[in-house]
Scaffold this active site. Structure first.
Site, short mmCIF file in Angstrom:
data_model
loop_
_atom_site.label_atom_id
_atom_site.label_comp_id
_atom_site.label_asym_id
_atom_site.label_seq_id
_atom_site.Cartn_x
_atom_site.Cartn_y
_atom_site.Cartn_z
N ASN A 1 -56.59 -15.30 25.84
CA ASN A 1 -55.33 -14.81 25.42
C ASN A 1 -55.14 -13.49 24.77
OD1 ASN A 1 -53.93 -18.19 25.10
ND2 ASN A 1 -53.77 -16.85 26.79
N ASP B 1 -48.31 -25.25 28.15
CA ASP B 1 -48.16 -24.21 28.84
C ASP B 1 -46.83 -23.95 29.31
OD1 ASP B 1 -49.14 -21.62 30.03
OD2 ASP B 1 -49.91 -22.75 31.87
C1 IPE Z 1 -53.91 -21.74 28.58
O1 IPE Z 1 -52.60 -21.10 29.03
C2 IPE Z 1 -54.21 -21.47 27.17
C3 IPE Z 1 -53.18 -22.01 26.28
C4 IPE Z 1 -52.27 -22.93 26.56
C5 IPE Z 1 -53.11 -21.73 24.92
P1 IPE Z 1 -52.77 -19.95 29.83
O2 IPE Z 1 -51.08 -19.40 30.18
O3 IPE Z 1 -53.43 -18.65 29.11
O4 IPE Z 1 -53.55 -19.98 31.20
P2 IPE Z 1 -53.63 -19.38 32.50
O5 IPE Z 1 -53.81 -18.09 32.25
O6 IPE Z 1 -52.42 -19.51 33.00
O7 IPE Z 1 -54.77 -20.07 33.37
C1 IPE Z 2 -48.30 -21.20 26.60
O1 IPE Z 2 -47.48 -20.35 27.18
C2 IPE Z 2 -48.76 -20.54 24.98
C3 IPE Z 2 -49.99 -19.68 25.23
C4 IPE Z 2 -50.70 -19.54 26.29
C5 IPE Z 2 -50.12 -18.94 23.84
P1 IPE Z 2 -47.53 -19.13 28.07
O2 IPE Z 2 -47.37 -17.85 27.09
O3 IPE Z 2 -48.85 -19.17 28.66
O4 IPE Z 2 -46.34 -19.21 29.07
P2 IPE Z 2 -46.34 -18.75 30.54
O5 IPE Z 2 -47.33 -19.58 31.23
O6 IPE Z 2 -46.65 -17.31 30.84
O7 IPE Z 2 -45.07 -19.31 31.02
MG MG Z 3 -49.40 -19.64 30.59
#
Ligand code: IPE
Ligand code: IPE
Ligand code: MG
Length: 245
Positions: free
Chosen positions: A66, A18
């Site tokens: 997502n 993340d």
């Molecule tokens: C969790 O991250 C999913 C992945 C790392 C693929 P998110 O960024 O989607 O999670 P939330 O929304 O912060 O809980």
């Molecule tokens: C993790 O990074 C990747 C996916 C969830 C696909 P994020 O895209 O969630 O990054 P933040 O949480 O917005 O920083």
């Molecule tokens: Mg995230």
């Protein structure tokens, strides 16, 4: 390797990768650039785990939630996944890494499914590590799906409801062919599981780090493993009981 006890390695490491978006905004870049840099961090994590002798590495790459992100971001993530697979397949093969997936793979585009199937086929002989990508993955969906398949087996008469155990349940999950995660890492300073491996992580050691995923280095991964190796996994027993054994 750098203070790592080879006799006490986690057999299965799972990572919630993340922080790509926040890494991008911090650097005044577009979110998609953050995802690109995230893919580079994936390469390094895979290499390090393979070098250490970790048997199972599971990466949360795209959650079922997502899909609700802006369409252009979803598209960019899928394109990056295809690029990653095409660029890495030879290296995975060479290193004996077998690719697997968990999640609702049917929800992915035809092109991505094709590339995944191809990479899984090309790497199926790999025996040194299983790299599992969680794609369109949601743990609650997985659990519901599991209940459904168990009910189907009972209805078909191949399973008696009295014989349903925790093991039966585990054997119907997407993860049926792998051990539960021993170490679950989440980057970016969030303290939640976000619907990842809920059943499987019942006794996982959790490790949270503020490092954003694109900045997550080999050294950060080694730190997580060293931390894991200092933990006492009691599984409900007392500390004395463990030392008596
Ligand atoms: C969790 O991250 C999913 C992945 C790392 C693929 P998110 O960024 O989607 O999670 P939330 O929304 O912060 O809980
Ligand atoms: C993790 O990074 C990747 C996916 C969830 C696909 P994020 O895209 O969630 O990054 P933040 O949480 O917005 O920083
Ligand atoms: Mg995230």
């Amino acid at each position: 390797m750098e203070g790592i006890d080879q006799t006490n390695l986690p057999r299965h490491v799972a990572i919630i990768m993340d922080g790509n978006g926040r890494w991008a905004s911090k650097n005044a870049l577009r979110r998609v650039v953050g995802h690109k840099r995230g893919a580079q961090a994936v390469r390094s994590a895979v290499r390090t785990c393979r070098e250490l002798g970790i048997q199972y590495l599971t990466l949360f790459a795209f959650s079922v939630e997502n899909w609700n992100r802006p369409a252009d971001e979803v598209e960019a993530l899928m394109a990056l996944l295809e690029d990653y697979l095409s660029a890495e397949v030879e290296d995975l093969k060479e290193k004996g890494i077998r690719l697997a997936t968990i999640g609702d793979i049917d929800a992915l585009s035809c092109g991505v499914r094709h590339r995944l199937a191809e990479t899984m086929r090309e790497t199926e002989q790999g025996r040194s590590m299983v790299l599992t990508l969680a794609l369109s993955y949601g743990s609650r969906d997985e659990i519901v799906e599991t209940v459904r398949s168990i009910i189907d087996a009972v209805t078909a008469g191949t399973l008696c409801s009295e014989d349903i155990t925790k093991e039966t349940f585990s054997n119907h999950l997407y993860t049926k062919n792998m051990p539960d995660p021993d170490l679950l890492i989440r980057t970016s300073g969030e303290y939640r599981l976000s619907n990842f491996l809920l059943w499987q992580s019942a006794y996982a050691e959790l490790y949270f780090t503020p490092v954003l995923w694109p900045d997550f280095t080999r050294e950060n991964l080694l730190d997580a493993i060293r931390d894991y190796q200092c933990r006492e996994r009691r599984f409900g027993l007392t500390s004395d009981q463990l030392t008596e054994k």
